[in-house]
Design an enzyme around this catalytic site. Structure first.
Site, PDB file in Angstrom:
ATOM      1  N   GLU A  16       0.843  -1.207   0.000  1.00 48.78           N
ATOM      2  CA  GLU A  16       0.000   0.000   0.000  1.00 48.78           C
ATOM      3  C   GLU A  16       0.873   1.250   0.000  1.00 48.78           C
ATOM      4  O   GLU A  16       1.877   1.312   0.711  1.00 48.78           O
ATOM      5  CB  GLU A  16      -0.900   0.015   1.241  1.00 48.78           C
ATOM      6  CG  GLU A  16      -1.796   1.256   1.273  1.00 48.78           C
ATOM      7  CD  GLU A  16      -2.915   1.138   2.284  1.00 48.78           C
ATOM      8  OE1 GLU A  16      -3.793   0.286   2.093  1.00 48.78           O
ATOM      9  OE2 GLU A  16      -2.904   1.897   3.259  1.00 48.78           O
ATOM     10  N   THR A  47      -4.024   4.856  -1.398  1.00 49.00           N
ATOM     11  CA  THR A  47      -5.070   5.346  -0.494  1.00 49.00           C
ATOM     12  C   THR A  47      -5.652   6.671  -0.989  1.00 49.00           C
ATOM     13  O   THR A  47      -5.137   7.291  -1.932  1.00 49.00           O
ATOM     14  CB  THR A  47      -4.555   5.521   0.953  1.00 49.00           C
ATOM     15  OG1 THR A  47      -3.571   6.559   0.949  1.00 49.00           O
ATOM     16  CG2 THR A  47      -3.970   4.240   1.497  1.00 49.00           C
ATOM     17  N   TYR A  48      -6.697   7.079  -0.326  1.00 52.88           N
ATOM     18  CA  TYR A  48      -7.444   8.286  -0.682  1.00 52.88           C
ATOM     19  C   TYR A  48      -7.411   9.164   0.540  1.00 52.88           C
ATOM     20  O   TYR A  48      -7.820   8.730   1.629  1.00 52.88           O
ATOM     21  CB  TYR A  48      -8.865   7.845  -1.002  1.00 52.88           C
ATOM     22  CG  TYR A  48      -9.744   8.829  -1.705  1.00 52.88           C
ATOM     23  CD1 TYR A  48      -9.693   8.965  -3.083  1.00 52.88           C
ATOM     24  CD2 TYR A  48     -10.673   9.586  -0.991  1.00 52.88           C
ATOM     25  CE1 TYR A  48     -10.546   9.842  -3.745  1.00 52.88           C
ATOM     26  CE2 TYR A  48     -11.524  10.459  -1.643  1.00 52.88           C
ATOM     27  CZ  TYR A  48     -11.454  10.586  -3.016  1.00 52.88           C
ATOM     28  OH  TYR A  48     -12.308  11.446  -3.659  1.00 52.88           O
ATOM     29  N   GLN A 178      -7.814  -4.231   8.599  1.00 55.82           N
ATOM     30  CA  GLN A 178      -7.052  -3.254   9.376  1.00 55.82           C
ATOM     31  C   GLN A 178      -5.792  -3.949   9.889  1.00 55.82           C
ATOM     32  O   GLN A 178      -5.766  -5.180  10.016  1.00 55.82           O
ATOM     33  CB  GLN A 178      -7.934  -2.771  10.537  1.00 55.82           C
ATOM     34  CG  GLN A 178      -7.322  -1.757  11.462  1.00 55.82           C
ATOM     35  CD  GLN A 178      -6.940  -0.475  10.739  1.00 55.82           C
ATOM     36  OE1 GLN A 178      -5.920  -0.465  10.046  1.00 55.82           O
ATOM     37  NE2 GLN A 178      -7.723   0.571  10.898  1.00 55.82           N
TER      38      GLN A 178
HETATM   39  P1  FAD Z   1     -18.157   1.099   7.156  1.00 55.01           P
HETATM   40  O1  FAD Z   1     -18.142  -0.222   6.514  1.00 55.01           O
HETATM   41  O2  FAD Z   1     -19.262   2.033   6.814  1.00 55.01           O
HETATM   42  O3  FAD Z   1     -18.130   0.861   8.741  1.00 55.01           O
HETATM   43  C1  FAD Z   1     -17.970   1.938   9.658  1.00 55.01           C
HETATM   44  C2  FAD Z   1     -18.750   1.642  10.936  1.00 55.01           C
HETATM   45  O4  FAD Z   1     -20.150   1.667  10.673  1.00 55.01           O
HETATM   46  C3  FAD Z   1     -18.472   0.260  11.539  1.00 55.01           C
HETATM   47  O5  FAD Z   1     -18.548   0.394  12.926  1.00 55.01           O
HETATM   48  C4  FAD Z   1     -19.610  -0.593  11.009  1.00 55.01           C
HETATM   49  O6  FAD Z   1     -19.913  -1.699  11.853  1.00 55.01           O
HETATM   50  C5  FAD Z   1     -20.754   0.410  10.994  1.00 55.01           C
HETATM   51  N1  FAD Z   1     -21.732   0.160   9.946  1.00 55.01           N
HETATM   52  C6  FAD Z   1     -21.506  -0.277   8.685  1.00 55.01           C
HETATM   53  N2  FAD Z   1     -22.652  -0.348   7.992  1.00 55.01           N
HETATM   54  C7  FAD Z   1     -23.647   0.062   8.834  1.00 55.01           C
HETATM   55  C8  FAD Z   1     -25.044   0.220   8.707  1.00 55.01           C
HETATM   56  N3  FAD Z   1     -25.675  -0.067   7.561  1.00 55.01           N
HETATM   57  N4  FAD Z   1     -25.749   0.695   9.772  1.00 55.01           N
HETATM   58  C9  FAD Z   1     -25.130   0.990  10.939  1.00 55.01           C
HETATM   59  N5  FAD Z   1     -23.796   0.848  11.122  1.00 55.01           N
HETATM   60  C10 FAD Z   1     -23.058   0.398  10.082  1.00 55.01           C
HETATM   61  N6  FAD Z   1      -9.556   5.931   5.163  1.00 55.01           N
HETATM   62  C11 FAD Z   1      -9.336   6.937   4.252  1.00 55.01           C
HETATM   63  O7  FAD Z   1      -9.718   8.099   4.488  1.00 55.01           O
HETATM   64  N7  FAD Z   1      -8.679   6.679   3.069  1.00 55.01           N
HETATM   65  C12 FAD Z   1      -8.246   5.432   2.741  1.00 55.01           C
HETATM   66  O8  FAD Z   1      -7.675   5.239   1.665  1.00 55.01           O
HETATM   67  C13 FAD Z   1      -8.463   4.356   3.676  1.00 55.01           C
HETATM   68  N8  FAD Z   1      -8.054   3.091   3.399  1.00 55.01           N
HETATM   69  C14 FAD Z   1      -8.332   2.074   4.286  1.00 55.01           C
HETATM   70  C15 FAD Z   1      -7.954   0.752   3.974  1.00 55.01           C
HETATM   71  C16 FAD Z   1      -8.203  -0.301   4.867  1.00 55.01           C
HETATM   72  C17 FAD Z   1      -7.783  -1.697   4.514  1.00 55.01           C
HETATM   73  C18 FAD Z   1      -8.831  -0.029   6.108  1.00 55.01           C
HETATM   74  C19 FAD Z   1      -9.076  -1.142   7.087  1.00 55.01           C
HETATM   75  C20 FAD Z   1      -9.212   1.270   6.432  1.00 55.01           C
HETATM   76  C21 FAD Z   1      -8.980   2.330   5.529  1.00 55.01           C
HETATM   77  N9  FAD Z   1      -9.373   3.650   5.802  1.00 55.01           N
HETATM   78  C22 FAD Z   1      -9.137   4.660   4.900  1.00 55.01           C
HETATM   79  C23 FAD Z   1     -10.009   3.972   7.079  1.00 55.01           C
HETATM   80  C24 FAD Z   1     -11.559   3.834   6.998  1.00 55.01           C
HETATM   81  O9  FAD Z   1     -12.067   4.838   6.141  1.00 55.01           O
HETATM   82  C25 FAD Z   1     -12.098   3.982   8.405  1.00 55.01           C
HETATM   83  O10 FAD Z   1     -11.734   2.875   9.187  1.00 55.01           O
HETATM   84  C26 FAD Z   1     -13.579   4.306   8.534  1.00 55.01           C
HETATM   85  O11 FAD Z   1     -13.813   4.698   9.882  1.00 55.01           O
HETATM   86  C27 FAD Z   1     -14.514   3.143   8.224  1.00 55.01           C
HETATM   87  O12 FAD Z   1     -14.542   2.842   6.893  1.00 55.01           O
HETATM   88  P2  FAD Z   1     -15.344   1.545   6.375  1.00 55.01           P
HETATM   89  O13 FAD Z   1     -15.336   1.605   4.912  1.00 55.01           O
HETATM   90  O14 FAD Z   1     -14.856   0.328   7.055  1.00 55.01           O
HETATM   91  O15 FAD Z   1     -16.814   1.917   6.930  1.00 55.01           O
END
Ligand code: FAD
Length: 290
Positions: A16, A47-48, A178
């Site tokens: 990454e 990443t973004y 993560q």
């Molecule tokens: P979600 O899948 O939406 O989950 C977030 C929270 O909401 C979780 O607690 C989940 O249980 C809950 N949730 C999900 N769906 C629902 C629903 N329908 N109703 C209620 N609750 C729900 N951040 C950046 O800014 N740029 C990046 O490039 C970046 N790359 C990443 C790459 C990886 C591999 C990882 C693990 C993280 C990365 N992140 C990045 C960080 C990420 O954006 C954060 O961890 C963010 O807080 C959650 O993103 P997510 O897509 O997992 O969210």
């Protein structure tokens, strides 16, 4: 190449990188990502920036790596605080840049977002973005994030896995985890998500900690558990940069060997734009990777 075509029994590493935050840093970041691309990893993710500030560079870096080095790329895209219109524009730009793989993320909630009325936002969770990508007709292979130690905002693991399943069912082809420093947490998580019916490939994310300052940041960001073995290493070598780097790379290498030995075939290394770290880990595993 779509990443869904890559998953096989062959052991591989992917790396990454992150885009520059300013125009001035562009050349040095581009150079670092090219040095990493020369290692010919299975793929590289770009990443973004939080809030999308550096989004144009995500595409530029991803496109450059793919075109110049033939390395498949995965461009990250976040949606929190974006409008449907801007996300549609981004999707169109990605298609135009020849991007085939997209990591669909919600994005972190920044301190500036606190107190804002989230009910009015177009995107509340990553699943909303996945639906939008699908609806746009873009033919991307889509990946999503998962959390072996649960997402910090989740109340418990069962809830986190329930939403993860919904997210995967919305159209994900794979998940990347993560960072974690204790492989048993990953194995336990894998067992639970397989039980919950999540069958897509899961790519473990490994962060080589190469300086002591990184430890606090990594824990704050991910909430990861630090095993005693890792803490002892930081206590002993944290004040000596070269020794800490060597020990951190050795620890990450050990984690990866254990993952391969336990059935994992692709490991994603959070190489943080450090070609020397990526190169060292890859060379430590040269015979294992074959
Ligand atoms: P979600 O899948 O939406 O989950 C977030 C929270 O909401 C979780 O607690 C989940 O249980 C809950 N949730 C999900 N769906 C629902 C629903 N329908 N109703 C209620 N609750 C729900 N951040 C950046 O800014 N740029 C990046 O490039 C970046 N790359 C990443 C790459 C990886 C591999 C990882 C693990 C993280 C990365 N992140 C990045 C960080 C990420 O954006 C954060 O961890 C963010 O807080 C959650 O993103 P997510 O897509 O997992 O969210």
């Amino acid at each position: 190449m779509k990443l869904s075509e890559l998953f096989s029994d062959k052991l591989s590493l992917s790396f990454e990188v992150f885009p520059p935050k300013t125009d001035m840093a562009f050349d040095s970041v581009k150079h670092a990502t090219e040095e990493i691309a020369k290692l010919k990893p299975a793929f590289m993710s770009v990443t973004y920036g939080a809030g999308g500030g550096t989004s144009k560079y995500t595409l530029e870096i991803a496109k450059n790596i793919k075109q110049r080095y033939g390395v498949p790329t995965l461009a990250h895209l976040t949606c929190v605080s974006s409008t449907k219109e801007t996300v549609r524009e981004k999707i169109a730009q990605m298609q135009e840049a020849g991007i085939e793989n997209v990591m669909a993320l919600r994005g972190d909630l920044t301190p500036e977002m606190e107190g804002l009325d989230r009910s009015k936002w177009d995107y509340k969770h990553a699943i909303d973005l996945i639906y939008d990508i699908k609806e746009s007709g873009a033919d991307f292979c889509i990946g999503g994030a998962c959390y072996p130690e649960i997402h910090p905002e989740s109340h418990n693991q069962a809830e986190d896995i329930k939403y993860l399943k919904e997210k995967v069912d919305a159209g994900l082809s794979f998940l990347t985890t993560q960072m974690f420093f204790d492989n048993n947490l990953l194995y336990n998580f894998l067992y639970k998500i397989r039980e919950a019916g999540i069958t897509v490939p899961v790519i473990p994310g490994i962060m080589p900690i190469t300086n002591a300052n990184q430890v606090e940041r990594a824990v704050k960001l991910s909430g990861s558990f630090m095993p005693q073995r890792f803490k002892s290493l930081v206590d002993k070598f944290g004040s000596s940069p070269d020794a800490m780097k060597q020990a951190g790379i050795a620890y990450a290498t050990d984690q990866i060997i254990d993952l391969f030995a336990n059935g994992i075939t692709n490991v994603h290394v959070y190489s943080m734009n450090k070609p020397d770290v990526a190169e060292k880990i890859q060379s430590n595993l040269s015979d294992i990777l074959g």
